[in-house]
Scaffold this motif. Structure first.
Motif, short mmCIF file in Angstrom:
data_model
loop_
_atom_site.label_atom_id
_atom_site.label_comp_id
_atom_site.label_asym_id
_atom_site.label_seq_id
_atom_site.Cartn_x
_atom_site.Cartn_y
_atom_site.Cartn_z
N UNK A 99 61.42 14.27 120.34
CA UNK A 99 61.57 15.09 119.15
C UNK A 99 62.67 16.14 119.30
N UNK A 100 63.53 15.96 120.29
CA UNK A 100 64.73 16.79 120.36
C UNK A 100 65.53 16.58 119.08
N UNK A 101 66.14 17.63 118.59
CA UNK A 101 66.94 17.47 117.38
C UNK A 101 68.12 16.52 117.62
N UNK A 102 68.56 16.42 118.86
CA UNK A 102 69.60 15.44 119.19
C UNK A 102 69.11 14.02 118.93
N UNK A 103 67.86 13.74 119.29
CA UNK A 103 67.27 12.42 119.06
C UNK A 103 67.07 12.18 117.57
N UNK A 104 66.58 13.20 116.87
CA UNK A 104 66.32 13.05 115.44
C UNK A 104 67.63 12.93 114.66
N UNK A 105 68.67 13.63 115.12
CA UNK A 105 69.98 13.48 114.47
C UNK A 105 70.53 12.08 114.67
N UNK A 106 70.34 11.52 115.86
CA UNK A 106 70.79 10.15 116.11
C UNK A 106 70.07 9.17 115.19
N UNK A 107 68.79 9.45 114.88
CA UNK A 107 68.06 8.62 113.91
C UNK A 107 68.81 8.57 112.58
N UNK A 108 69.25 9.74 112.12
CA UNK A 108 69.87 9.82 110.79
C UNK A 108 71.22 9.10 110.77
N UNK A 109 71.99 9.22 111.83
CA UNK A 109 73.26 8.49 111.92
C UNK A 109 72.99 6.99 111.92
N UNK A 110 71.98 6.55 112.67
CA UNK A 110 71.63 5.13 112.71
C UNK A 110 71.13 4.65 111.35
N UNK A 111 70.38 5.49 110.66
CA UNK A 111 69.89 5.15 109.32
C UNK A 111 71.04 4.92 108.36
N UNK A 112 71.97 5.86 108.32
CA UNK A 112 73.10 5.74 107.41
C UNK A 112 73.92 4.49 107.71
N UNK A 113 74.14 4.23 108.99
CA UNK A 113 74.92 3.04 109.36
C UNK A 113 74.19 1.77 108.97
N UNK A 114 72.87 1.76 109.12
CA UNK A 114 72.10 0.58 108.72
C UNK A 114 72.20 0.33 107.22
N UNK A 115 72.43 1.40 106.46
CA UNK A 115 72.59 1.29 105.01
C UNK A 115 74.04 1.11 104.60
N UNK A 116 74.94 0.98 105.59
CA UNK A 116 76.34 0.67 105.32
C UNK A 116 77.28 1.85 105.25
N UNK A 117 76.87 3.01 105.79
CA UNK A 117 77.70 4.21 105.68
C UNK A 117 78.06 4.75 107.06
N UNK A 118 79.33 4.65 107.43
CA UNK A 118 79.78 5.17 108.71
C UNK A 118 80.07 6.66 108.65
#
Length: 311
Positions: A99-118
């Motif tokens: 639950x480090x914010x670094x881990x949670x931020x990586x989630x959001x970057x991965x989410x956006x990329x999975x939806x087609x947004x770099x």
């Protein structure tokens, strides 16, 4: 059945090993991701998201550990389960990595990329703003614009809380304690605990209707261990990450908008100055709304985000 944002499509998106996020998506155009705070879910953005979806792709996830997203056990909790005598200290930088914010931020970057947004704009409120702040520092080439609502960076937050005025943040100190006691105390009366903040922090209680309040309480009741782990991370690993960045001169390089209440007058700090130390391009706004500003003044928040996206 929990309320949804009308007109938004819902899906589950894998973002890390064993972790998928519940996310609502609508609109078209340049993407913006909206991250919720405590004790809420993505529903807090329902009015702002509908507004922005008229000309943007709007992505509203539940953070890991919250809402209908997955809730992995924190590393410290797994260690404690394996060895009940294992001493876990909240300042151990490795303990709450899940639950480090670094881990949670990586989630959001991965989410956006999975939806087609770099590349995408990112706005967060409260806990979500801390995730957004970390994403801006860790992924500057990915985050085009950044907004943080009613929060201070973690390191600054701990610096300004002192003396009797720190009582306003009693929950921060409670959930910073080693695993066990905070979870048991909160789980004993979760609706009273989480409802306390919904009542105390709302400038206009009508902004959170009964069905949404019920959804927030239901979601929090089912997520006590992960919510505590998120806060515990902010007393340990998140502080270490912020301090390393501040000592190393790392700054936010994208346009940043900060909107917050005037807590500085009561607690004795200059919020704009604290944020200015982190950002090259800052617009700071002090407002008279309650904490839940995206629900209390959605038109103003949507307008501020639109203005941010033109910078």
């Amino acid at each position: 059945m929990a309320p949804v944002i009308p007109g938004f499509d819902y899906r589950r998106v894998p973002v890390a090993d064993g972790v998928s996020l519940n996310v609502a998506v609508a609109g078209s155009g340049s993407p913006i991701v909206l991250l919720h705070g405590f004790p809420q879910t993505h529903l807090m953005w329902r009015h702002v998201a509908a507004d922005l979806a008229a000309d943007h792709t709007v992505i509203c996830p539940d953070l890991r550990g919250y809402g209908a997203s997955d809730k992995p056990a924190a590393d410290a909790d797994r260690e404690a389960d394996a060895d009940p005598t294992h001493p876990t200290h909240p300042a151990d930088p490795a303990a709450p990595a899940a639950y480090a914010k670094r881990t949670m931020a990586a989630d959001i970057v991965a989410l956006a990329r999975a939806l087609g947004h770099d590349r995408f704009a990112l706005a967060g409120h409260d806990r979500g703003a801390l995730v957004a702040f970390r994403a801006g520092l860790d992924h500057p080439a990915t985050i085009t614009h950044l907004a943080c609502l009613d929060v201070l960076p973690t390191l600054d937050m701990w610096d300004v809380l002192h003396g009797t005025t720190a009582a306003v943040g009693f929950h921060l100190f409670l959930m910073a304690q080693p695993p066990g006691l905070p979870e048991r105390m909160i789980a004993a009366c979760p609706d009273d605990f989480f409802g306390h903040f919904l009542d105390l922090w709302a400038g206009d209680p009508r902004a959170i209707p009964a069905e949404v309040r019920t959804a927030y309480l239901d979601a929090c009741r089912a997520a006590v261990p992960s919510i505590v782990a998120d806060y515990r991370a902010s007393a340990g690993v998140d502080v270490d990450h912020d301090r390393a960045d501040r000592d190393g001169g790392r700054r936010l390089t994208m346009p940043l908008t900060v909107i917050q209440q005037d807590w500085g007058a009561a607690l004795g700090y200059d919020a704009a100055a604290l944020w200015r130390a982190w950002a090259d391009d800052l617009e700071h706004h002090t407002v008279g709304y309650g904490h839940f500003m995206a629900e209390e003044a959605p038109a103003d928040i949507a307008k501020a985000l639109r203005e941010l996206l033109t910078r």
